[in-house]
Design a protein around this motif. Sequence first.
Motif, short mmCIF file in Angstrom:
data_model
loop_
_atom_site.label_atom_id
_atom_site.label_comp_id
_atom_site.label_asym_id
_atom_site.label_seq_id
_atom_site.Cartn_x
_atom_site.Cartn_y
_atom_site.Cartn_z
N ARG A 132 0.80 -1.23 0.00
CA ARG A 132 0.00 0.00 0.00
C ARG A 132 0.84 1.29 0.00
NH1 ARG A 132 -3.00 3.73 2.85
NH2 ARG A 132 -5.22 3.83 2.38
N ILE A 187 1.98 2.09 -3.49
CA ILE A 187 0.93 2.61 -4.37
C ILE A 187 0.65 4.08 -4.05
CG2 ILE A 187 -1.50 2.36 -5.03
CD1 ILE A 187 -1.13 -0.65 -4.69
N GLN A 204 1.14 7.28 -6.71
CA GLN A 204 0.07 8.24 -6.94
C GLN A 204 0.50 9.67 -6.62
OE1 GLN A 204 -3.52 6.53 -5.58
NE2 GLN A 204 -4.41 8.46 -4.94
N VAL A 242 -1.49 0.28 -12.72
CA VAL A 242 -1.52 -0.21 -11.34
C VAL A 242 -2.82 -0.96 -10.99
CG1 VAL A 242 -1.46 0.52 -8.91
CG2 VAL A 242 0.17 1.49 -10.55
N ILE A 276 -3.01 -4.89 -9.58
CA ILE A 276 -3.69 -5.30 -8.33
C ILE A 276 -4.68 -6.44 -8.59
CG2 ILE A 276 -5.26 -4.53 -6.49
CD1 ILE A 276 -3.88 -1.74 -6.76
N ASP A 311 -7.93 7.78 -10.89
CA ASP A 311 -6.50 7.86 -10.60
C ASP A 311 -6.18 7.65 -9.12
OD1 ASP A 311 -5.66 8.34 -13.24
OD2 ASP A 311 -6.38 10.40 -13.08
N ASP A 312 -7.19 7.36 -8.33
CA ASP A 312 -6.96 7.14 -6.91
C ASP A 312 -6.69 5.66 -6.68
OD1 ASP A 312 -6.85 7.09 -4.19
OD2 ASP A 312 -8.70 8.22 -3.87
N PHE A 313 -5.46 5.27 -6.98
CA PHE A 313 -5.10 3.85 -6.96
C PHE A 313 -5.15 3.28 -5.54
CE2 PHE A 313 -2.28 4.59 -10.92
CZ PHE A 313 -3.41 4.62 -11.71
N VAL A 314 -4.87 4.12 -4.55
CA VAL A 314 -4.90 3.65 -3.17
C VAL A 314 -6.33 3.27 -2.77
CG1 VAL A 314 -4.49 4.28 -0.76
CG2 VAL A 314 -2.85 4.94 -2.53
N TYR A 340 -7.01 -0.02 -4.29
CA TYR A 340 -6.32 -1.06 -3.52
C TYR A 340 -7.10 -1.40 -2.26
CZ TYR A 340 -2.60 -3.30 -0.80
OH TYR A 340 -1.87 -4.18 -0.04
N ASP A 341 -7.54 -0.37 -1.55
CA ASP A 341 -8.29 -0.59 -0.31
C ASP A 341 -9.62 -1.30 -0.57
OD1 ASP A 341 -6.29 0.52 1.20
OD2 ASP A 341 -7.23 2.50 1.37
#
Lengths: 327, 327
Positions: A266, A269, A273, B289, B293, B314-317, B320-321
């Motif tokens: 995490r 990533i 970003q 990304v 994932i 574009d909010d890859f985090v 991921y979450d």
Amino acid sequence: MPEKAPWITYRPELKVLDCTIRDGGLINNHLFTDEQVKAVYETCIAAGIDYMEVGYKNSARLFPKSDFGAWRHCDEEDLNRLFGDHDAEKTGLKLVAMADAEKSDWKTKVVPRSESVLDMIRVAFYAHQVSEAVEMIHHFNDLGYETMANLMAVSNITETEIDTVLENIAPTPAGTMVIVDSFGHLYREQVDRLYKKYTSAMEGTGKEIGIHAHNNMQLAFANTIEAIILGANRVDATMMGMGRGAGNCPMEILLGFLRNPKFSLRPVIQLLQDHIIPLREKVEWGPLVPYNITGQSNLHPQHAIKFRSSDHKDDFVKFYDEIKSEI
Amino acid sequence: MPEKAPWITYRPELKVLDCTIRDGGLINNHLFTDEQVKAVYETCIAAGIDYMEVGYKNSARLFPKSDFGAWRHCDEEDLNRLFGDHDAEKTGLKLVAMADAEKSDWKTKVVPRSESVLDMIRVAFYAHQVSEAVEMIHHFNDLGYETMANLMAVSNITETEIDTVLENIAPTPAGTMVIVDSFGHLYREQVDRLYKKYTSAMEGTGKEIGIHAHNNMQLAFANTIEAIILGANRVDATMMGMGRGAGNCPMEILLGFLRNPKFSLRPVIQLLQDHIIPLREKVEWGPLVPYNITGQSNLHPQHAIKFRSSDHKDDFVKFYDEIKSEI
């Protein structure tokens, strides 16, 4: 065929080195902001990465300070400015610099490890520079540093030359001998052969084998896990693969593969970003067609780098024809 | 270790299939211009490629003609309009369409091979659809076509299910059984295991083994050459890797690896420059990304595709979450 699934377990001995700033700095002359370097550093700690290579210990005579950022030289005052309160024990992260044979004032510019935030110096050299590399390894070892030996451009020399280099490195105190695919030319069968050659030459020395892959043919991650499967315990990667030309093994893909729960994807990533994707909009790297071509042709990426800064940078057919007519 | 260098020789039996229009059409609903399809076709011929998959034989009930381009259905009139004068013998190129189990009006919509420009139909199916797939293979074979069996999403089913599928496909007239990594989840050790499982199940049937890889973890090319090293003689690739989600094995990298002098890389590079790179500016694919994932998580790329069409793409985090909390 093994009936087990080693890809879902892990070897605790496997250590990951981030070389984003060192290798990525070859694209932007190491003109990183402190904030960028610090962000990579914090990410390495949060992600459980073992080593961070912060730059080169290269000579300011060859790389003038007017043109190159601090991390081309890694002067102690810059290291202390950014990492003065670094604690390798507490963070689990060791800091590293690379010194190139012939490009580094290594006899005068490296202080003892006890006086530096650095824990390791990696010695990078071409085959014909092996004698200087051996001296450098001994010198850095005498100063108290861990060392690694990075024989560059291994795809471009004869097996006899490789053997001679390995014979010379074997008795040195270098902790790791690294397979370095500078041209991004190796296919997996070649990685296998080199791994066997390197391990056989290092037998009995206690040295680890490392892998530093380039992504010209989208094989950097594949060749890295190939080396891991075979037993390599030192692996290089960079954030989003940032690195010269086609770039390197992407950290975000590597960490998604590694099963040691100490690693955490995490934070990586988050870094991509916040910092790396914005950087990618300003400087170019990645397995673009011209890098595919130099990788396939076993040529230094410099050919493609020059082409990508020309005014016909998108005329890939022209580049293909130039390369085919020149080699 | 072999002392030879198989990576600089070749097997004449190895055949390359281009599925740019078929797999790439999943990104743009097959809304290609005739010029684009024709350009890929001409390139396949010039590059020495063996098969070109021009689209799906899917049902217009499920994929209305108002929303989808001609190559989702591959009606005979469209095939004839574009490829009416196609000569497989003279060009060395065979044309192919894919028919999905449950999505295809296969009993009514496929004319005999003698009346079509197509030479092969590939049958794509999930494990639970194997019985329909077997019927389809027989039906297309009876109509005179070459056939391939593409068991999709193999990373997401049990070994028992795979074994049962293989037992059912083995006695059919399908010429090839394809390892299809729909989720882009396979590492090379898994490719090895599947290859051995597939070859062992097909022993004595004369079937070839094929590989269709996806690039979620930048392993599409690596897994393709892994299968080739092991003996796979049918390999899929697409121009610049164009294909759903992370895309496929890039043709330009594959052809740079293959040593059969019948293959030619230059026409592919010309096509990329003239047609595929401009297309990439309008529709997205590649190992971004979010696809890394889903690949690592063994999930259908659809999760990432939806995310990339959202307003927080574009909010890859965040992605991921979401993935980590959902699985």
